[in-house]
Design a protein around this motif. Structure first.
Motif, PDB file in Angstrom:
ATOM      1  N   THR A 100      10.017   6.148  13.042  1.00 44.01           N
ATOM      2  CA  THR A 100       9.459   5.429  13.594  1.00 44.01           C
ATOM      3  C   THR A 100       9.118   4.279  14.656  1.00 44.01           C
ATOM      4  OG1 THR A 100       7.251   4.814  12.606  1.00 44.01           O
ATOM      5  CG2 THR A 100       7.129   6.694  12.358  1.00 44.01           C
ATOM      6  N   GLY A 101       9.984   4.025  13.886  1.00 42.03           N
ATOM      7  CA  GLY A 101      10.904   3.088  15.022  1.00 42.03           C
ATOM      8  C   GLY A 101       9.722   1.687  14.932  1.00 42.03           C
ATOM      9  N   GLN A 102       8.149   1.576  13.433  1.00 42.83           N
ATOM     10  CA  GLN A 102       7.635   0.547  13.426  1.00 42.83           C
ATOM     11  C   GLN A 102       8.229  -0.739  12.219  1.00 42.83           C
ATOM     12  OE1 GLN A 102       5.265   3.925  11.396  1.00 42.83           O
ATOM     13  NE2 GLN A 102       3.160   2.374  12.408  1.00 42.83           N
ATOM     14  N   PRO A 103       6.956  -1.990  12.529  1.00 41.88           N
ATOM     15  CA  PRO A 103       7.724  -2.781  11.766  1.00 41.88           C
ATOM     16  C   PRO A 103       7.504  -2.700  10.444  1.00 41.88           C
ATOM     17  CG  PRO A 103       6.477  -3.309  13.380  1.00 41.88           C
ATOM     18  CD  PRO A 103       6.739  -2.186  13.761  1.00 41.88           C
ATOM     19  N   ILE A 104       6.077  -2.278   9.935  1.00 39.14           N
ATOM     20  CA  ILE A 104       6.695  -1.648   8.802  1.00 39.14           C
ATOM     21  C   ILE A 104       4.926  -1.027   9.581  1.00 39.14           C
ATOM     22  CG2 ILE A 104       3.928  -3.523   8.495  1.00 39.14           C
ATOM     23  CD1 ILE A 104       5.480  -3.038   5.490  1.00 39.14           C
ATOM     24  N   SER A 105       4.510  -0.036   8.145  1.00 40.84           N
ATOM     25  CA  SER A 105       3.110   1.138   8.811  1.00 40.84           C
ATOM     26  C   SER A 105       2.627   0.781   8.770  1.00 40.84           C
ATOM     27  CB  SER A 105       3.947   2.269   7.352  1.00 40.84           C
ATOM     28  OG  SER A 105       3.675   1.474   6.165  1.00 40.84           O
ATOM     29  N   THR A 106       0.870   1.226   8.529  1.00 35.64           N
ATOM     30  CA  THR A 106      -0.395   1.426   8.869  1.00 35.64           C
ATOM     31  C   THR A 106      -0.703   0.813   7.719  1.00 35.64           C
ATOM     32  OG1 THR A 106      -0.353   2.516  11.015  1.00 35.64           O
ATOM     33  CG2 THR A 106      -2.491   1.349  10.198  1.00 35.64           C
ATOM     34  N   TYR A 107      -0.105   1.353   6.621  1.00 37.77           N
ATOM     35  CA  TYR A 107      -0.452   1.324   5.391  1.00 37.77           C
ATOM     36  C   TYR A 107       0.528   1.529   4.479  1.00 37.77           C
ATOM     37  CZ  TYR A 107      -5.593   3.042   6.964  1.00 37.77           C
ATOM     38  OH  TYR A 107      -6.845   2.311   6.817  1.00 37.77           O
ATOM     39  N   PHE A 108       0.533   0.235   3.170  1.00 36.40           N
ATOM     40  CA  PHE A 108       1.939   0.548   3.054  1.00 36.40           C
ATOM     41  C   PHE A 108       1.481   0.706   1.472  1.00 36.40           C
ATOM     42  CE2 PHE A 108       4.708  -1.558   0.387  1.00 36.40           C
ATOM     43  CZ  PHE A 108       6.020  -0.650   0.206  1.00 36.40           C
ATOM     44  N   ASN A 109       0.991   1.907   0.278  1.00 35.22           N
ATOM     45  CA  ASN A 109       0.156   1.471  -0.864  1.00 35.22           C
ATOM     46  C   ASN A 109       1.033   0.959  -2.320  1.00 35.22           C
ATOM     47  OD1 ASN A 109      -2.340   3.007  -0.073  1.00 35.22           O
ATOM     48  ND2 ASN A 109      -0.781   3.824   0.719  1.00 35.22           N
ATOM     49  N   TRP A 110       0.468   0.667  -2.678  1.00 30.31           N
ATOM     50  CA  TRP A 110       1.392  -0.596  -4.315  1.00 30.31           C
ATOM     51  C   TRP A 110       0.928   0.528  -5.267  1.00 30.31           C
ATOM     52  CZ3 TRP A 110       5.782  -3.429  -3.572  1.00 30.31           C
ATOM     53  CH2 TRP A 110       5.866  -3.905  -2.444  1.00 30.31           C
ATOM     54  N   LEU A 111       1.132   1.472  -6.716  1.00 29.29           N
ATOM     55  CA  LEU A 111      -0.438   1.799  -7.160  1.00 29.29           C
ATOM     56  C   LEU A 111       0.716   1.447  -8.691  1.00 29.29           C
ATOM     57  CD1 LEU A 111      -0.101   5.121  -5.357  1.00 29.29           C
ATOM     58  CD2 LEU A 111      -2.294   3.351  -5.103  1.00 29.29           C
ATOM     59  N   SER A 112      -0.080   0.498  -9.400  1.00 30.29           N
ATOM     60  CA  SER A 112       0.408   0.308 -10.696  1.00 30.29           C
ATOM     61  C   SER A 112      -0.862   0.957 -11.862  1.00 30.29           C
ATOM     62  CB  SER A 112       0.979  -0.917 -10.521  1.00 30.29           C
ATOM     63  OG  SER A 112      -0.219  -1.641 -10.322  1.00 30.29           O
ATOM     64  N   SER A 113      -1.692   1.332 -11.630  1.00 28.08           N
ATOM     65  CA  SER A 113      -2.994   2.071 -12.922  1.00 28.08           C
ATOM     66  C   SER A 113      -3.283   2.855 -12.631  1.00 28.08           C
ATOM     67  CB  SER A 113      -2.668   0.629 -13.546  1.00 28.08           C
ATOM     68  OG  SER A 113      -3.892   0.293 -13.074  1.00 28.08           O
ATOM     69  N   PRO A 114      -4.117   3.048 -13.482  1.00 28.23           N
ATOM     70  CA  PRO A 114      -5.473   3.514 -12.822  1.00 28.23           C
ATOM     71  C   PRO A 114      -6.592   2.858 -12.703  1.00 28.23           C
ATOM     72  CG  PRO A 114      -4.981   5.060 -14.909  1.00 28.23           C
ATOM     73  CD  PRO A 114      -3.869   3.865 -15.017  1.00 28.23           C
ATOM     74  N   ARG A 115      -7.484   3.284 -12.988  1.00 27.90           N
ATOM     75  CA  ARG A 115      -8.813   1.906 -12.544  1.00 27.90           C
ATOM     76  C   ARG A 115      -8.594   1.602 -13.531  1.00 27.90           C
ATOM     77  NH1 ARG A 115     -15.482   3.230 -10.470  1.00 27.90           N
ATOM     78  NH2 ARG A 115     -13.759   4.725  -8.963  1.00 27.90           N
ATOM     79  N   ARG A 116      -9.620   0.225 -13.445  1.00 26.96           N
ATOM     80  CA  ARG A 116      -9.424  -0.560 -15.434  1.00 26.96           C
ATOM     81  C   ARG A 116     -11.131  -0.928 -15.103  1.00 26.96           C
ATOM     82  NH1 ARG A 116      -3.896  -4.036 -13.371  1.00 26.96           N
ATOM     83  NH2 ARG A 116      -4.381  -3.778 -12.253  1.00 26.96           N
ATOM     84  N   PRO A 117     -11.280  -0.731 -16.569  1.00 23.63           N
ATOM     85  CA  PRO A 117     -12.584  -1.821 -15.995  1.00 23.63           C
ATOM     86  C   PRO A 117     -12.893  -2.821 -15.415  1.00 23.63           C
ATOM     87  CG  PRO A 117     -10.974  -1.913 -18.722  1.00 23.63           C
ATOM     88  CD  PRO A 117     -10.048  -1.068 -17.758  1.00 23.63           C
ATOM     89  N   GLY A 118     -14.274  -3.251 -15.135  1.00 24.30           N
ATOM     90  CA  GLY A 118     -14.404  -3.806 -13.691  1.00 24.30           C
ATOM     91  C   GLY A 118     -14.301  -3.680 -13.045  1.00 24.30           C
ATOM     92  N   GLU A 119     -13.411  -2.702 -12.618  1.00 26.66           N
ATOM     93  CA  GLU A 119     -12.817  -2.386 -10.906  1.00 26.66           C
ATOM     94  C   GLU A 119     -13.380  -1.600 -10.265  1.00 26.66           C
ATOM     95  OE1 GLU A 119      -7.516  -2.698 -11.225  1.00 26.66           O
ATOM     96  OE2 GLU A 119      -8.500  -1.278 -11.115  1.00 26.66           O
ATOM     97  N   LYS A 120     -13.965  -1.496  -9.095  1.00 26.04           N
ATOM     98  CA  LYS A 120     -15.139  -0.780  -8.049  1.00 26.04           C
ATOM     99  C   LYS A 120     -14.419   0.403  -8.064  1.00 26.04           C
ATOM    100  CE  LYS A 120     -18.535  -4.109  -7.197  1.00 26.04           C
ATOM    101  NZ  LYS A 120     -17.990  -5.839  -7.946  1.00 26.04           N
ATOM    102  N   ASP A 121     -13.372   0.240  -7.918  1.00 28.99           N
ATOM    103  CA  ASP A 121     -12.535   1.660  -6.909  1.00 28.99           C
ATOM    104  C   ASP A 121     -11.282   1.978  -7.870  1.00 28.99           C
ATOM    105  OD1 ASP A 121     -10.991   0.366  -5.580  1.00 28.99           O
ATOM    106  OD2 ASP A 121     -11.652   0.280  -4.015  1.00 28.99           O
ATOM    107  N   GLY A 122     -10.910   3.196  -7.645  1.00 33.64           N
ATOM    108  CA  GLY A 122      -9.360   3.529  -7.924  1.00 33.64           C
ATOM    109  C   GLY A 122      -9.958   5.098  -8.503  1.00 33.64           C
ATOM    110  N   PRO A 123      -8.425   5.853  -9.249  1.00 38.35           N
ATOM    111  CA  PRO A 123      -9.286   7.232  -9.967  1.00 38.35           C
ATOM    112  C   PRO A 123      -9.169   7.058 -11.380  1.00 38.35           C
ATOM    113  CG  PRO A 123      -6.562   6.794  -9.586  1.00 38.35           C
ATOM    114  CD  PRO A 123      -7.208   5.871  -8.392  1.00 38.35           C
ATOM    115  N   GLU A 124      -9.940   7.355 -12.423  1.00 37.65           N
ATOM    116  CA  GLU A 124      -9.591   7.554 -13.654  1.00 37.65           C
ATOM    117  C   GLU A 124      -8.730   7.472 -14.181  1.00 37.65           C
ATOM    118  OE1 GLU A 124     -12.943  10.241 -13.949  1.00 37.65           O
ATOM    119  OE2 GLU A 124     -14.038   9.388 -12.856  1.00 37.65           O
ATOM    120  N   GLU A 125      -7.876   8.229 -13.525  1.00 38.24           N
ATOM    121  CA  GLU A 125      -6.657   9.090 -13.925  1.00 38.24           C
ATOM    122  C   GLU A 125      -5.413   9.422 -13.477  1.00 38.24           C
ATOM    123  OE1 GLU A 125      -6.448  12.950 -16.001  1.00 38.24           O
ATOM    124  OE2 GLU A 125      -8.421  12.702 -16.847  1.00 38.24           O
ATOM    125  N   VAL A 126      -4.403   8.573 -13.956  1.00 43.03           N
ATOM    126  CA  VAL A 126      -3.175   9.193 -12.809  1.00 43.03           C
ATOM    127  C   VAL A 126      -2.270   9.057 -13.424  1.00 43.03           C
ATOM    128  CG1 VAL A 126      -1.458   7.507 -11.426  1.00 43.03           C
ATOM    129  CG2 VAL A 126      -3.626   6.900 -11.384  1.00 43.03           C
TER     130      VAL A 126
END
Lengths: 486, 287
Positions: A261-287
């Protein structure tokens, strides 16, 4: 989608005659090429960045089996469940089983070409599960009941007005051509669905073996929503997406967004490394990560063809391609269109069904010039053309349909060509005859008709260069030999 | 694949081989002759092996490597002395320079193919980088456009040489083409196998040429020229062209070496734009 040469001929003819389509494509391709070139011109050495990308992907592919194992270990240790799918059927069943186990009725999707390869939406629908595309372009083509026509910009074949009509007809809202209003409408529809969906499905841009990180590049936040809001996230990727190290992601991302797209970086860049961990407020239960082969390991087995798997799906080769930019993505009847599709599809579907696509190129090399990982697409097109008619042992071993494009007529033409061009005297005679024939060649015969529909046939000269240089060349050659021996 | 290495050029040789290519031989012999004579003007002898026919690219690009190799093998044997091989085409030059090594990989001629590849030069590149020619323009003011062929740009990696030759011609103004580096749609067998796409591509190229304001289109590659030129001539005829006295005639076209020769010798200039003049460099002059 019917994949064969006849269908391709019909569809591209229709596309070439479709004036609105040609206009939409020309406008979009010109803009997007300009953005890509502008961005690359701002790099100190854009070509060096391409070669870095090339080196990273070559190295990754060379170590693919080990990297996949390492990736699985790392992901599993962080609670991401890894599934291996040999076929698209396997992959579909895996996704459906997860959905059924969790009682999911609505799946919300980020952009994923692998899911197109699987025809996941149709499959899920057959099992009573609705799948809704959340990428704006995908949302549009889904409303239109069409497959994406571009790897990055799925609705690029449509104009703003066509989309306005579609939104009005399908969503029942007041007609508007205002882009802000249309986007807001799609956003309103999707917001609700994000909250209702039991599962998010996305693709994967890169998977890092060393850290067990799934990277997802996007511009609309729909990927972020798909991977954080629903209780289950399923990521889909082909086996070729894994890279060894986290620090290799930086040049690849720069190159990917600049090329796409000619962008220096995309608007969103997601790094996913685990499901929601205990104490975290969001994120999926299963990945879950579904790793699909679907013929890729056959491609991998051939060292030359393996470069096909270096692709990071930026779409730059489509945008620059003089064929794609005139016929669009649908005419190919393939999931992967344009130059990358022309090398990938014949290998995935076999040469018998997809071999004609390797012929749909002038070998101009513009795709290779812009490719962020320097896949030698023209060389691979040549290799596939060769495997279609005069297969090599390596091709016979790994390629479906090797030799399937051989035709007696064409073989005879080239045999005849060889006879003439291996005999200079005969060649000179033929050139002379052509000179005499001049414009009296039968314009309406076979291939000449294809030429002369809008072009005059070239006129052969009465005297060839061989003839013009006949007397002098001998003297020069003799002179040279004399001076060599002095 | 690996990043391209910048080419090193030899000093001016005593003699060169000239590989005319089958398209120049058949359609533009006068331009082949012009290319030869322009090399000779620099005091370099030109050897034209009479045994040459075709580089083998047509069957090679269609997948028929056995036939391509059989003919290529004969071409390999034509250049025994260690002299540059000059080719007036980016495409045929690239076949010899870029594709021969692969075509002969694992064959007894592999070494010979590599050796030949290293000696192959595209004509305009050779004129600029090796012969360092200085051109004095003797022609009248003229607006031209240049079509860079894909294989010249992307396989031979020759981007500037043709333009720098043109830049030396004082009274020649080179106008830019829209999408200058986009393929014209020739592609050899592609032009008839995918005739519909090819025609759409050349139609756009013709539009760019006509909108550029150029009176004459130049290119180093005969394949592109018969494609674009053939389409320009047809457009010209279909629109009545110069038959209608009140109408301005469309652009003519010509291979670059012939044009350069005409400019430096003060020879024939294209009177601009009729269909028959467009084809004249190939057929007319030779007749």
């Amino acid at each position: 989608m019917q994949l064969d040469a006849k269908q391709f001929k019909r569809d591209r003819a229709a596309a070439l005659e479709n004036k609105p389509l040609r206009r939409n494509l020309e406008r979009a391709m010109t803009t997007i090429r300009g953005r890509r070139n502008e961005r690359f011109s701002q790099f100190v050495d854009g070509e060096a960045l391409q070669w870095i990308g090339h080196a990273i992907k070559r190295n990754a592919l060379a170590n693919l089996p080990d990297l996949l194992e390492q990736l699985e270990e790392q992901l599993t240790s962080r609670g991401i469940q890894v599934h291996w799918a040999e076929t698209t059927g396997d992959a579909n069943r895996i996704v459906k089983d997860i959905a059924k186990r969790r009682g999911v009725g609505l799946v919300i999707k980020g952009k994923s070409m692998v899911s197109e390869e699987m025809e996941l939406n149709d499959y899920l629908a057959g099992h009573g599960i609705e799948a809704l595309e959340a990428d704006l372009g995908e949302f549009i083509v889904q409303l239109a009941g069409e497959p994406p026509s571009h790897l990055v910009a799925p609705a690029v074949h449509l104009s703003r007005q066509e989309i306005a009509v579609l939104f009005h007809d399908e969503l029942g809202e007041e007609y508007t051509e205002d882009i802000q209003a249309m986007t807001a409408l799609a956003r309103r529809v999707l917001r609700e669905k994000f909250q209702q969906a039991g599962m998010g499905v996305t693709g994967v841009n890169f998977a890092v073996a060393e850290t067990g990180t799934i990277a997802l590049v996007e511009n609309e936040g729909n990927g972020r929503m798909c991977t954080t809001v629903p209780p289950v996230h399923v990521a889909l990727m082909g086996i070729e997406k894994v890279i060894p190290r986290l620090d290799e992601m930086s040049p690849l991302i720069r190159s990917l967004t600049a090329s796409a797209t000619g962008q220096p970086i995309s608007t969103y860049f997601n790094w996913l490394s685990s499901p929601r961990r205990p104490g975290e407020k969001d994120g999926p239960e299963e990945v879950h990560l579904v790793i699909l082969d679907n013929g890729r390991s056959s491609i991998y087995a051939d060292e030359e063809l393996r470069e096909t798997l270096d692709c990071i799906r930026c779409g730059a080769c489509l945008n620059i391609c003089p064929v794609y930019s005139r016929i669009g993505g649908h005419a190919y009847s393939t999931v992967y269109m344009g130059p990358i599709g022309k090398i990938l599809t014949p290998q995935l579907a076999g040469l018998e069904k997809g071999g004609h696509l390797a012929g749909a190129s002038t070998l101009c090399g513009a795709c290779y010039e812009v490719c962020p990982v320097k896949i030698p697409i023209p060389d691979l097109l040549l290799r596939l053309r060769r495997e279609g008619v005069q297969p090599t042992p390596a091709g016979i071993a790994t390629l479906k349909g090797a030799g399937a494009k051989a035709s007696l007529g064409e073989a005879m033409v080239w045999k005849g060509w060889r006879v003439v061009h291996n005999r200079p005297a005969l060649y000179k005679l033929m050139t002379r005859l052509l000179g005499f024939a001049g414009r009296t060649l039968p314009k309406r015969m076979g291939p000449l008709r294809e030429w002369s529909a809008t072009r005059d046939l070239p006129k052969a000269a009465n005297r060839s260069l061989h003839h013009l240089l006949r007397d002098r060349s001998n003297a020069w050659e003799a002179g040279k030999i004399r001076s060599d021996s002095e | 694949m690996h990043p391209p290495v910048k080419r090193e050029y030899p000093s001016k040789p005593e003699a060169v081989y000239f590989y005319g290519t089958c398209l120049v031989d058949t359609f533009f012999p006068q331009s082949g002759l012009a290319a030869v004579e322009l090399i000779e003007r620099e005091g370099v002898r030109v050897i034209f092996p009479q045994g040459q026919t075709c580089c083998g690219q047509p069957p090679f690009n269609s997948g028929y490597h056995r036939e391509a190799r059989a003919v290529a093998r004969e071409q390999l044997a034509l250049f025994p002395a260690d002299l540059p091989v000059v080719v007036p085409s980016g495409s045929c030059g690239a076949m010899l320079r870029v594709h021969y090594p692969g075509l002969f990989a694992g064959e007894p001629e592999a070494g010979a193919a590599e050796a030949l590849a290293s000696r192959v030069f595209e004509w305009s590149d050779f004129m600029v980088q090796v012969l360092r020619v200085k051109l004095a323009d003797k022609g009248p003011p003229l607006k031209v456009a240049y079509h860079p062929s894909c294989h010249m740009l992307r396989e031979m990696k020759v981007r500037d040489a043709p333009q720098s030759l043109l830049a030396q011609l004082e009274r020649v103004e080179v106008l830019p083409l829209a999408n200058q580096e986009e393929c014209c749609g020739f592609g050899g067998a592609f032009s008839v196998k995918m005739g519909d796409v090819s025609r759409a591509m050349v139609a756009d190229k013709c539009r760019a040429v006509r909108q550029s304001g150029a009176e004459l289109l130049l290119s180093m590659d005969a394949g592109c020229l018969i494609n674009i030129g053939g389409a320009l001539d047809r457009l010209e005829r279909d629109s009545g062209g110069s038959a209608d006295a009140g109408k301005e005639s469309g652009p003519s076209w010509m291979p670059l070496p012939l044009f350069i020769q005409q400019r430096v010798t003060g020879g024939v200039q294209p009177a601009g734009g009729t269909a028959s003049l467009g084809a004249q460099p190939g057929g007319g002059h030779a007749a």
